[in-house]
Every structure is written in structure tokens, then in C-alpha cells.
Write a protein that holds these residues in place. Structure first.
Motif, short mmCIF file in Angstrom:
data_model
loop_
_atom_site.label_atom_id
_atom_site.label_comp_id
_atom_site.label_asym_id
_atom_site.label_seq_id
_atom_site.Cartn_x
_atom_site.Cartn_y
_atom_site.Cartn_z
N THR A 1 -55.72 -74.62 -87.76
CA THR A 1 -56.82 -74.25 -88.49
C THR A 1 -57.97 -75.29 -88.06
O THR A 1 -59.06 -74.76 -87.85
CB THR A 1 -56.71 -74.19 -90.09
OG1 THR A 1 -55.61 -73.20 -90.21
CG2 THR A 1 -57.78 -73.95 -90.87
N THR B 1 -60.03 -74.88 -84.77
CA THR B 1 -60.98 -73.79 -84.86
C THR B 1 -62.52 -74.14 -85.82
O THR B 1 -63.43 -73.47 -85.34
CB THR B 1 -60.57 -72.55 -85.71
OG1 THR B 1 -60.57 -72.77 -87.17
CG2 THR B 1 -59.24 -72.05 -85.09
N ARG B 2 -62.40 -75.20 -86.27
CA ARG B 2 -63.43 -75.84 -86.95
C ARG B 2 -64.50 -76.48 -85.99
O ARG B 2 -64.06 -76.99 -84.80
CB ARG B 2 -63.13 -76.68 -88.25
CG ARG B 2 -62.36 -76.21 -89.24
CD ARG B 2 -62.28 -74.83 -89.76
NE ARG B 2 -61.79 -74.40 -90.79
CZ ARG B 2 -61.55 -73.02 -90.97
NH1 ARG B 2 -61.96 -72.16 -90.32
NH2 ARG B 2 -60.79 -72.73 -92.08
N SER B 3 -65.70 -76.62 -86.37
CA SER B 3 -66.74 -77.22 -85.72
C SER B 3 -66.40 -78.75 -85.79
O SER B 3 -66.18 -79.34 -86.68
CB SER B 3 -68.05 -77.22 -86.44
OG SER B 3 -69.01 -78.34 -85.87
N THR C 1 -71.34 -65.98 -85.83
CA THR C 1 -70.13 -65.45 -85.71
C THR C 1 -69.37 -65.05 -86.72
O THR C 1 -68.45 -64.16 -86.85
CB THR C 1 -69.38 -66.19 -84.76
OG1 THR C 1 -69.02 -67.53 -85.64
CG2 THR C 1 -69.69 -66.61 -83.49
N LYS D 1 -69.60 -60.44 -86.15
CA LYS D 1 -68.26 -60.66 -86.49
C LYS D 1 -67.32 -60.44 -85.37
O LYS D 1 -67.29 -59.67 -84.63
CB LYS D 1 -68.05 -59.66 -87.54
CG LYS D 1 -68.75 -59.97 -88.79
CD LYS D 1 -68.24 -59.17 -90.06
CE LYS D 1 -69.02 -59.37 -91.09
NZ LYS D 1 -68.69 -58.44 -92.23
N GLN E 1 -66.46 -62.67 -82.87
CA GLN E 1 -66.75 -63.43 -81.87
C GLN E 1 -66.32 -65.03 -82.22
O GLN E 1 -66.36 -65.38 -83.52
CB GLN E 1 -67.93 -63.61 -81.60
CG GLN E 1 -68.45 -62.12 -80.65
CD GLN E 1 -70.15 -62.47 -80.34
OE1 GLN E 1 -70.48 -63.41 -79.78
NE2 GLN E 1 -70.62 -61.28 -80.18
N LYS E 2 -65.77 -65.61 -81.14
CA LYS E 2 -65.42 -67.14 -81.35
C LYS E 2 -66.55 -68.12 -81.13
O LYS E 2 -67.20 -67.94 -80.16
CB LYS E 2 -64.01 -67.46 -80.23
CG LYS E 2 -63.76 -68.95 -80.57
CD LYS E 2 -62.62 -69.13 -79.31
CE LYS E 2 -62.17 -70.76 -79.45
NZ LYS E 2 -61.19 -70.91 -78.11
N PRO E 3 -66.91 -68.64 -82.12
CA PRO E 3 -68.02 -69.76 -82.19
C PRO E 3 -67.92 -70.59 -80.84
O PRO E 3 -66.89 -71.27 -80.69
CB PRO E 3 -67.95 -70.39 -83.62
CG PRO E 3 -66.69 -70.33 -83.97
CD PRO E 3 -66.09 -69.01 -83.51
N GLN E 4 -68.98 -70.99 -80.31
CA GLN E 4 -69.29 -71.96 -79.20
C GLN E 4 -70.06 -73.18 -79.71
O GLN E 4 -71.29 -73.21 -79.98
CB GLN E 4 -69.93 -71.21 -78.18
CG GLN E 4 -69.34 -69.91 -77.50
CD GLN E 4 -67.88 -69.98 -76.96
OE1 GLN E 4 -67.63 -71.20 -76.11
NE2 GLN E 4 -66.94 -69.39 -77.32
N TRP E 5 -69.07 -73.76 -80.30
CA TRP E 5 -69.54 -75.15 -81.04
C TRP E 5 -70.05 -75.95 -79.91
O TRP E 5 -69.65 -76.16 -78.47
CB TRP E 5 -68.43 -76.16 -81.71
CG TRP E 5 -67.90 -75.17 -82.67
CD1 TRP E 5 -66.41 -75.11 -82.72
CD2 TRP E 5 -68.10 -74.50 -83.73
NE1 TRP E 5 -65.86 -73.99 -83.79
CE2 TRP E 5 -67.07 -73.78 -84.41
CE3 TRP E 5 -69.17 -74.44 -84.55
CZ2 TRP E 5 -67.41 -73.04 -85.82
CZ3 TRP E 5 -69.60 -73.53 -85.61
CH2 TRP E 5 -68.40 -73.04 -86.26
N SER F 1 -68.34 -79.56 -78.01
CA SER F 1 -67.00 -78.52 -78.30
C SER F 1 -66.04 -79.10 -78.60
O SER F 1 -64.84 -78.65 -78.81
CB SER F 1 -67.06 -77.54 -77.08
OG SER F 1 -66.71 -78.52 -76.24
#
Length: 362
Positions: free
Chosen positions: A274, A277-279, A325, A330, A332-336, A339
Motif C-alpha cells: 500500500t 502506491t502513495r506519493s 487519477t 479513474k 490510471q496509475k498516478p505519476q508522482w 517518483s
């Protein structure tokens, strides 16, 4: 839990009274009672009126519909305002945070029915109150690191307080970074709620609270609530408290990742997946803010710091990418940006601790 107030049927927040109970009822069910600036201002006005009304013993806040008490601030509106008019976006946050402090300092019992979804700004409307009621249907979270933000609304204060007398207390750190959704039992365990009452009993409880004498105090409110409280079994977070306290005791996100990676439990594996997946910026910022809040003497100190960090977030990239996202494109995988954790340096974090354009409190 609506109350009879026909002339406010379409109001975003219904304000009224039942007996000696001042009532605040969020009435935006299609949007999960998400907060707008207008709603914040209505609630502030209601609290002002209830405070000086000697015939009002206590205040109860509830939410309309069968899905949520309050899912938080209207992040789509904040996304749009932040891009086009950041000063207006800051106005919403500034007034919301001041409301959080107002609730904390409210001189009469402030009761919140945290039934169903209670997230973000919904936690701010409830967990700062004097009597915080969850149910078997409560789904509580501070999910902001998943949308490129951080737990705000005074959450860094709440999540840093710990559980007195229970040794290591990293439940708040875990919730701040992971955004884990928890039930009523774990909300109590985390110090975000006080008691669990069956959802079927809330209406009867509200009726009894409305019969309080005007001179009632917090102990009187607690006595009434106590007659409805259910015992609860430990939730998943409490069941894993020892591992959480060990893994989340570190002061860097990298060390937390390493501790989780070294564990062979399913809980650690799920948590690490989890967090990945976070910023990365949000993770490091959230951890720093929670740690700093531990030393704050007042909620207002944490809110002031959160406001400065939020101003930095609104001038950055990840919040807009996270909201895009999550609710616009909805799936889509965020592009931080950045990264990776390694790219989030002390220099890049410094911008979030610069003074905000405006102060919250004098």
C-alpha cells in the motif's frame, strides 16, 4: 438522521434544535456530505448561535443518507480552485481549519455520530469534539497520501497523541501514512472516537440527548451515551499493534519501509504494498508533520503548520495528479513527481515548511 425542519429541506446544512439539543445536519448525500466553503460557514454560524443560547445544552452533528457522515472536503472543487485560483482554495482550507479549532474549544458538549464513511474533513468535524460516537458501520480513514496530499484538519495533532499508558503508540503514524480504512473498534483504539453505539440505536440516543436539562454538562452527556454503548472486539489494527509500533517507530520513511520489508507477516507485506502506491512526497511530509505535532502544546500549532504545508501542496504537482487519477481519469496509475523516496530530499521538503501567505491564528 434528519430532524423536522421543512423550510431547510434543500439546505446544504440543516440547522435547528430538538429540545435542548442544537442540531447540525449535513445534507449533501449525493456527494457523501463532502464539505464546501458555504457549508463550513453555515456550521460556524450555528456554533456561534448555539454557544450563546442558554437554552441549548449540547450540540449534535449528523449526516444525511445511507452512505456517509462526511467523506471530507470537496477535493474536486479544491483541485479546480487550486489550479485556477489558489488564494480561493486556501480560503476554504483556512476557514475549515479554524472550524476544527472552534470545535475543539467549543464550551458545550459537542457530539458527533460518525456513522458510515467518515474521512478527511469528516474526521475534522467529529474527532475534535467532546463525544465521538462510532457504529458497526463506521468506515474511517485519512486517505490523503493516496491523492498527493497529507492528513490535515488537525489530523497530525490527533494522530500524534497516541494512547496514554500503552507503551509505543504508532497507530497514528500507520494511519497517517497508509490511509488505511478502519472500523469503529479501531477508531476507538486509535483515539479518534470514544464509544461504539449500534446504528439502530442512534435515533433513540438523539431523542434522549434532546431531553437534557439546559444546565447539563459533559458528564451528563456521557451518562446518557453510556446506556447505549456496545462492547467491541479488537479490530485488525489493534490486533497488529505490536508490529505497527515496531515498524512505524522510525523517523524516516525509508526505515519504515525497511522494517516492513524485513517482516514476513502478511500484514507487513500488505502494508508495504500500500505504501508503495502513495506519493513519496506525501509520505515524507506526513511523517514529518506527525512527528512535529507530538511536541505541540495546542491544536492550533499543528493546524498552522498544516496550513503552510497545504499552501505548498497547492503550488505543487502531486495533489492534482492524485485527484486526477482518483476521480477524474479513474483507474490510471498516478505519476508522482518525484517518483521515488530517494528523490524527495530535505531541500524539496523545505518548501512545505515555509510560512503560508496568511496565518490562521493571531
Amino acid at each position: 438522521m434528519p430532524f423536522s425542519n421543512d423550510n431547510q429541506a434543500d439546505a446544504l446544512v440543516q440547522i435547528g434544535r430538538v429540545g435542548t439539543l442544537g442540531r447540525i445536519h449535513l445534507n449533501r448525500p449525493r456527494a457523501l456530505n463532502s464539505l464546501t466553503l458555504e457549508m463550513v460557514r453555515i456550521i460556524v454560524g450555528a456554533l456561534d448561535a448555539f454557544e450563546i443560547d442558554d437554552s441549548i445544552a449540547a450540540v449534535l452533528i449528523t449526516g444525511e443518507g445511507d452512505r456517509a457522515f462526511c467523506a471530507g472536503g470537496d477535493i474536486r472543487a479544491l483541485h479546480d480552485e487550486g489550479r485556477q485560483n489558489p488564494a480561493e482554495a486556501r480560503t476554504f482550507l483556512r476557514e475549515e481549519y479554524r472550524l476544527n479549532a472552534r470545535i475543539k474549544r467549543f464550551p458545550k458538549p459537542y457530539i458527533a455520530f460518525m456513522d458510515l464513511i467518515t474521512m478527511g474533513g469528516g474526521v475534522g468535524l467529529s474527532a475534535h469534539g467532546s463525544h465521538r460516537i462510532v457504529t458497526e458501520r463506521t468506515r474511517l480513514a485519512m486517505p490523503e497520501t493516496g491523492i498527493g496530499f497529507f492528513p490535515d484538519i488537525g489530523a497530525t495533532w490527533l494522530l500524534s497523541r497516541g494512547r496514554a499508558g500503552r507503551g509505543k503508540v504508532e497507530t497514528g503514524t500507520f494511519l497517517a501514512l497508509s490511509g488505511e480504512q478502519i472500523g469503529g473498534a479501531d477508531a476507538i483504539h486509535a483515539g479518534l472516537a470514544d464509544a461504539l453505539v449500534p446504528s439502530s440505536a442512534l435515533s433513540d440516543l438523539a431523542d434522549n440527548l434532546s431531553q437534557l436539562p439546559a444546565t447539563a454538562d459533559g458528564a451528563d452527556v456521557s451518562a446518557i451515551i453510556g446506556a447505549y454503548v456496545s462492547t467491541v472486539e479488537p479490530g485488525p489494527v489493534e490486533q497488529n499493534a505490536a508490529e505497527i509500533d515496531e515498524a512505524f517507530a522510525f523517523d524516516t520513511v525509508e526505515e519504515i519501509f525497511a522494517a516492513l520489508g524485513a517482516s514476513e507477516t502478511a500484514f507487513a507485506g500488505k502494508t508495504l504494498a500500500t505504501l508503495r502506491t502513495r506519493s513519496p512526497t506525501s509520505l515524507k511530509l506526513a511523517l514529518r508533520l506527525v512527528r512535529l505535532a507530538r511536541d505541540d502544546a495546542r491544536l492550533e500549532d499543528a493546524l498552522e503548520r498544516e496550513y503552510a504545508a497545504a499552501a505548498g501542496i497547492l503550488a505543487g504537482h502531486d495533489f492534482y495528479e492524485g485527484v486526477r487519477t482518483a476521480i477524474i481519469d479513474k483507474g490510471q496509475k498516478p505519476q508522482w513527481q518525484p517518483s521515488t523516496l530517494a528523490e524527495v530530499t530535505e531541500e524539496s521538503l523545505a518548501r512545505y515548511f515555509e510560512p503560508a501567505p496568511e496565518r490562521l491564528f493571531s
